[in-house]
Design a protein around this motif. Structure first.
Motif, PDB file in Angstrom:
ATOM      1  N   SER A   1      77.286  89.824  37.027  1.00  0.00           N
ATOM      2  CA  SER A   1      76.313  88.756  36.927  1.00  0.00           C
ATOM      3  C   SER A   1      76.178  88.298  35.472  1.00  0.00           C
ATOM      4  CB  SER A   1      74.983  89.194  37.500  1.00  0.00           C
ATOM      5  OG  SER A   1      74.487  90.294  36.791  1.00  0.00           O
ATOM      6  N   ASP A   2      75.698  87.118  35.308  1.00  0.00           N
ATOM      7  CA  ASP A   2      75.556  86.500  33.984  1.00  0.00           C
ATOM      8  C   ASP A   2      74.112  86.643  33.519  1.00  0.00           C
ATOM      9  OD1 ASP A   2      75.343  84.844  31.787  1.00  0.00           O
ATOM     10  OD2 ASP A   2      76.227  83.097  32.762  1.00  0.00           O
ATOM     11  N   PRO A   3      73.850  87.492  32.507  1.00  0.00           N
ATOM     12  CA  PRO A   3      72.465  87.706  32.087  1.00  0.00           C
ATOM     13  C   PRO A   3      71.775  86.442  31.586  1.00  0.00           C
ATOM     14  CG  PRO A   3      73.990  88.905  30.658  1.00  0.00           C
ATOM     15  CD  PRO A   3      74.790  88.295  31.755  1.00  0.00           C
ATOM     16  N   LYS A   4      72.503  85.553  30.922  1.00  0.00           N
ATOM     17  CA  LYS A   4      71.882  84.304  30.447  1.00  0.00           C
ATOM     18  C   LYS A   4      71.388  83.476  31.621  1.00  0.00           C
ATOM     19  CE  LYS A   4      74.210  83.718  26.042  1.00  0.00           C
ATOM     20  NZ  LYS A   4      75.085  82.886  25.235  1.00  0.00           N
ATOM     21  N   MET A   5      72.202  83.389  32.667  1.00  0.00           N
ATOM     22  CA  MET A   5      71.826  82.611  33.842  1.00  0.00           C
ATOM     23  C   MET A   5      70.597  83.220  34.529  1.00  0.00           C
ATOM     24  SD  MET A   5      74.116  81.567  37.183  1.00  0.00           S
ATOM     25  CE  MET A   5      75.367  80.796  36.192  1.00  0.00           C
ATOM     26  N   ILE A   6      70.565  84.539  34.601  1.00  0.00           N
ATOM     27  CA  ILE A   6      69.424  85.212  35.226  1.00  0.00           C
ATOM     28  C   ILE A   6      68.146  84.944  34.424  1.00  0.00           C
ATOM     29  CG2 ILE A   6      68.427  87.487  35.744  1.00  0.00           C
ATOM     30  CD1 ILE A   6      71.389  88.352  36.333  1.00  0.00           C
ATOM     31  N   LEU A   7      68.230  85.053  33.093  1.00  0.00           N
ATOM     32  CA  LEU A   7      67.056  84.806  32.254  1.00  0.00           C
ATOM     33  C   LEU A   7      66.630  83.341  32.304  1.00  0.00           C
ATOM     34  CD1 LEU A   7      67.926  87.060  29.191  1.00  0.00           C
ATOM     35  CD2 LEU A   7      66.254  87.512  30.997  1.00  0.00           C
ATOM     36  N   GLN A   8      67.580  82.419  32.373  1.00  0.00           N
ATOM     37  CA  GLN A   8      67.244  80.989  32.496  1.00  0.00           C
ATOM     38  C   GLN A   8      66.473  80.730  33.781  1.00  0.00           C
ATOM     39  OE1 GLN A   8      71.165  79.262  32.163  1.00  0.00           O
ATOM     40  NE2 GLN A   8      70.833  78.670  30.031  1.00  0.00           N
ATOM     41  N   GLU A   9      66.921  81.337  34.872  1.00  0.00           N
ATOM     42  CA  GLU A   9      66.232  81.139  36.149  1.00  0.00           C
ATOM     43  C   GLU A   9      64.845  81.774  36.121  1.00  0.00           C
ATOM     44  OE1 GLU A   9      65.564  79.856  40.116  1.00  0.00           O
ATOM     45  OE2 GLU A   9      66.744  79.122  38.434  1.00  0.00           O
ATOM     46  N   ALA A  10      64.726  82.956  35.525  1.00  0.00           N
ATOM     47  CA  ALA A  10      63.417  83.603  35.412  1.00  0.00           C
ATOM     48  C   ALA A  10      62.470  82.729  34.596  1.00  0.00           C
ATOM     49  CB  ALA A  10      63.569  84.984  34.769  1.00  0.00           C
ATOM     50  N   GLU A  11      62.958  82.169  33.497  1.00  0.00           N
ATOM     51  CA  GLU A  11      62.132  81.282  32.670  1.00  0.00           C
ATOM     52  C   GLU A  11      61.736  80.027  33.441  1.00  0.00           C
ATOM     53  OE1 GLU A  11      61.120  77.957  30.206  1.00  0.00           O
ATOM     54  OE2 GLU A  11      63.040  78.094  31.234  1.00  0.00           O
ATOM     55  N   ARG A  12      62.653  79.481  34.235  1.00  0.00           N
ATOM     56  CA  ARG A  12      62.398  78.254  34.987  1.00  0.00           C
ATOM     57  C   ARG A  12      61.270  78.436  35.999  1.00  0.00           C
ATOM     58  NH1 ARG A  12      63.265  75.723  39.623  1.00  0.00           N
ATOM     59  NH2 ARG A  12      64.301  77.468  40.640  1.00  0.00           N
ATOM     60  N   ILE A  13      61.254  79.578  36.666  1.00  0.00           N
ATOM     61  CA  ILE A  13      60.265  79.771  37.730  1.00  0.00           C
ATOM     62  C   ILE A  13      58.989  80.467  37.247  1.00  0.00           C
ATOM     63  CG2 ILE A  13      62.034  79.778  39.523  1.00  0.00           C
ATOM     64  CD1 ILE A  13      61.708  82.820  39.700  1.00  0.00           C
ATOM     65  N   MET A  14      58.954  80.901  35.991  1.00  0.00           N
ATOM     66  CA  MET A  14      57.781  81.598  35.457  1.00  0.00           C
ATOM     67  C   MET A  14      56.637  80.616  35.228  1.00  0.00           C
ATOM     68  SD  MET A  14      57.423  84.159  32.147  1.00  0.00           S
ATOM     69  CE  MET A  14      58.349  83.111  31.086  1.00  0.00           C
ATOM     70  N   ALA A  15      55.449  81.011  35.666  1.00  0.00           N
ATOM     71  CA  ALA A  15      54.256  80.202  35.417  1.00  0.00           C
ATOM     72  C   ALA A  15      53.994  80.121  33.916  1.00  0.00           C
ATOM     73  CB  ALA A  15      53.054  80.823  36.126  1.00  0.00           C
ATOM     74  N   MET A  16      53.273  79.101  33.493  1.00  0.00           N
ATOM     75  CA  MET A  16      52.996  78.899  32.071  1.00  0.00           C
ATOM     76  C   MET A  16      52.370  80.137  31.443  1.00  0.00           C
ATOM     77  SD  MET A  16      53.999  76.697  30.201  1.00  0.00           S
ATOM     78  CE  MET A  16      53.720  76.556  28.467  1.00  0.00           C
ATOM     79  N   ASN A  17      51.478  80.808  32.153  1.00  0.00           N
ATOM     80  CA  ASN A  17      50.851  82.013  31.617  1.00  0.00           C
ATOM     81  C   ASN A  17      51.472  83.290  32.198  1.00  0.00           C
ATOM     82  OD1 ASN A  17      49.872  81.681  34.169  1.00  0.00           O
ATOM     83  ND2 ASN A  17      47.746  82.129  33.663  1.00  0.00           N
ATOM     84  N   GLY A  18      52.649  83.158  32.793  1.00  0.00           N
ATOM     85  CA  GLY A  18      53.332  84.286  33.426  1.00  0.00           C
ATOM     86  C   GLY A  18      54.018  85.198  32.426  1.00  0.00           C
ATOM     87  N   ARG A  19      54.492  86.291  32.924  1.00  0.00           N
ATOM     88  CA  ARG A  19      55.208  87.275  32.118  1.00  0.00           C
ATOM     89  C   ARG A  19      56.442  87.745  32.868  1.00  0.00           C
ATOM     90  NH1 ARG A  19      51.014  90.154  28.493  1.00  0.00           N
ATOM     91  NH2 ARG A  19      50.079  88.288  27.609  1.00  0.00           N
ATOM     92  N   ILE A  20      57.436  88.168  32.117  1.00  0.00           N
ATOM     93  CA  ILE A  20      58.656  88.757  32.671  1.00  0.00           C
ATOM     94  C   ILE A  20      58.802  90.138  32.050  1.00  0.00           C
ATOM     95  CG2 ILE A  20      61.186  88.643  32.724  1.00  0.00           C
ATOM     96  CD1 ILE A  20      60.948  85.626  32.365  1.00  0.00           C
ATOM     97  N   VAL A  21      59.221  91.103  32.836  1.00  0.00           N
ATOM     98  CA  VAL A  21      59.576  92.419  32.305  1.00  0.00           C
ATOM     99  C   VAL A  21      61.085  92.565  32.441  1.00  0.00           C
ATOM    100  CG1 VAL A  21      59.368  94.913  32.582  1.00  0.00           C
ATOM    101  CG2 VAL A  21      57.359  93.465  32.850  1.00  0.00           C
TER     102      VAL A  21
END
Length: 75
Positions: A1-21
């Motif tokens: 898998s492509d980590p950049k693509m995964i992080l881009q998708e996580a950023e795209r769907i994250m709420a403005m005040n959301g967090r990612i671990v």
């Protein structure tokens, strides 16, 4: 898998005040886990996150074999 693509998708769907671990294997030998060549260094992952405009709020050590990053869209 492509980590950049995964992080881009996580950023795209994250709420403005959301967090990612993000949890990733350390890039040192361990008795189990993926080959070292498949692991991503913390600095590399942090750079990918910053390139997306994300901020590392906290970094932590979930185990002796992993590093963790708590990420948000802004501090």
């Amino acid at each position: 898998s492509d980590p950049k693509m995964i992080l881009q998708e996580a950023e795209r769907i994250m709420a403005m005040n959301g967090r990612i671990v993000v949890i990733e294997w350390n890039t040192v030998a361990s008795p189990f886990g993926p080959p070292i060549a498949s692991r991503r260094a913390k600095a590399e992952v942090v750079q990918m996150l910053e390139d997306l405009g994300l901020v590392v709020v906290k970094d932590f050590k979930p185990s002796d074999y992993h590093y963790g990053l708590l990420v948000s869209k802004s501090k």
